[in-house]
Design an enzyme around this catalytic site. Structure first.
Site, mmCIF file in Angstrom:
data_model
loop_
_atom_site.group_PDB
_atom_site.id
_atom_site.type_symbol
_atom_site.label_atom_id
_atom_site.label_comp_id
_atom_site.label_asym_id
_atom_site.label_seq_id
_atom_site.Cartn_x
_atom_site.Cartn_y
_atom_site.Cartn_z
ATOM 1 N N GLY A 115 4.196 123.889 50.714
ATOM 2 C CA GLY A 115 4.547 124.752 51.838
ATOM 3 C C GLY A 115 4.866 126.178 51.428
ATOM 4 O O GLY A 115 5.393 126.957 52.219
ATOM 5 N N GLY A 117 2.686 128.497 50.656
ATOM 6 C CA GLY A 117 1.666 129.455 51.084
ATOM 7 C C GLY A 117 0.764 129.908 49.962
ATOM 8 O O GLY A 117 -0.029 130.823 50.126
ATOM 9 N N SER A 120 -0.563 125.166 47.313
ATOM 10 C CA SER A 120 -0.083 124.246 46.276
ATOM 11 C C SER A 120 -0.623 122.823 46.432
ATOM 12 O O SER A 120 -0.956 122.185 45.436
ATOM 13 C CB SER A 120 1.442 124.242 46.227
ATOM 14 N N SER A 121 -0.716 122.306 47.648
ATOM 15 C CA SER A 121 -1.200 120.928 47.832
ATOM 16 C C SER A 121 -2.664 120.798 47.410
ATOM 17 O O SER A 121 -3.028 119.893 46.652
ATOM 18 C CB SER A 121 -1.042 120.494 49.286
ATOM 19 N N ASP A 165 -8.499 127.101 49.449
ATOM 20 C CA ASP A 165 -7.608 126.737 48.353
ATOM 21 C C ASP A 165 -8.312 125.923 47.271
ATOM 22 O O ASP A 165 -8.104 126.142 46.079
ATOM 23 C CB ASP A 165 -6.410 125.947 48.885
#
Length: 346
Positions: A115, A117, A120-121, A165
């Site tokens: 979370g 921004g 990261s996930s 991402d």
């Protein structure tokens, strides 16, 4: 060396979304095409895989102290806290190991919280996929790793979000990315060393300490786009245009234009969904501008996480001092040229 007893490690860099974020999310990218400018920074997500010989699987998310231990199986049940581990394990076993389970310990940690921004996930999923590529000697290229990570996160696990991402973490560097319904094109930007140094010296990051669930923000944005309402589509069109403007500004070393583009992008981004900004973000933002920052924006979906500011390098100490008065963490960053990497520890 006995590979059965080896330890595999992998890492993938986190990213700053400079411009165009949100246009990589379906259905906007499918219908209109998305453009995103991002750069990876020297903060990483890490994955370690250790072979076991007891027919069990151990999954550990060290950041949150989450752990699951159980009998190995071709398909593990989803477990809260280690769902990314489960998603990658299940897909790899199915697609690349003939549905034969593996007895493993899988351990992860990240230098940025979920979370934040900074993607990261998705970056963690890329690190996990890269670790399995090393473990099983899978001949996957960058596009294949990024696409597989995207499918695991979005399709297998049902986590909503965009596509930038996974590609940023896999490729690394400063990239101008194009997103279409059936393909992605990653265009690396080759910039002179002095331009890179100026950009790095001009950025200040502030972590608000507020971790937000990007899926809710993305869901709100997706719902808005599906209405076809111009008041939701026009900000996304404007954000996409800023990705082009900012790319040109960087290539020309026009830093005033860069700041202007960031500012316009942030103003447009706030129109995409109500929860992207809030009084806390506005207060921090205004304090940084008052201290000399030229522009700023939230990295990622919004609502919290990291805010990045563009500052004249000579003014950076003043901006950092002003931000240090808020609850949160002030930092700088350096860019990375390489994407995800893996290696074997005997």
């Amino acid at each position: 060396m006995n590979n059965d007893n080896s330890t595999i490690r992998a890492r993938a860099p986190l990213r700053l979304g400079l411009a165009g974020g949100g246009t990589d999310v379906s259905p906007y990218s499918d219908e209109f095409g998305g453009l995103v400018l991002n750069v990876t920074i020297d903060k990483y997500a890490y994955a370690t895989i250790i072979r076991r010989h007891d027919d069990h699987v151990e999954l550990i998310a060290a950041d949150n102290n989450n752990r699951w231990f159980g009998k190995m199986s071709p398909k593990l049940e989803r477990v809260s806290g280690v769902d990314l581990h489960v998603g990658v394990y299940n897909r790899i076993i199915k697609d690349f190991n003939n549905n034969k389970p593996l007895s493993l310990s899988i351990i992860t940690h990240s230098e940025a919280p979920p979370g934040s921004g900074l993607g990261s996930s998705s970056t963690m999923v890329v690190a996990l996929v890269q670790a399995f590529c090393e473990l099983l000697s899978l001949p996957l290229g960058e596009y294949e790793i990024a696409q597989l990570a995207y499918q695991i996160e979005r399709n297998d696990l049902g986590l909503t979000g965009g596509k930038q991402d996974q590609y940023a973490a896999t490729f690394g560097g400063l990239n101008f990315m194009e997103f279409y319904k059936d393909r992605v094109i990653v265009n690396p930007l080759r910039i002179k060393a002095h331009i890179k140094a100026e950009l790095e010296s001009s950025l200040v990051l502030f972590y608000t300490g507020v971790s937000r669930e990007s899926a809710k923000l993305v869901d709100e944005q997706t719902t808005n786009v599906k209405t076809g309402d111009a008041k939701y589509l026009e900000p996304l069109h404007a954000i996409k245009a800023e990705a082009v403007s900012m790319k040109e500004a960087i290539l020309k070393a026009d830093f005033d234009a860069f700041a202007s583009s960031m500012q316009h992008g942030w103003e447009s981004k706030k129109k995409m969904a109500k929860s992207i900004s809030n009084p806390m973000i506005e207060e921090i933002y205004n304090a940084a501008i008052a201290a000399g920052a030229k522009a700023g924006k939230v990295s990622g979906a919004g609502g919290g996480g990291f805010i990045m500011f563009f500052v004249d390098p000579a003014q950076r100490p003043y901006v950092m001092r002003a931000l240090s008065k808020f609850n949160g963490q002030v930092s700088t960053c350096n860019f990375t040229d390489t994407g995800t990497q893996s290696w074997r520890k005997a």
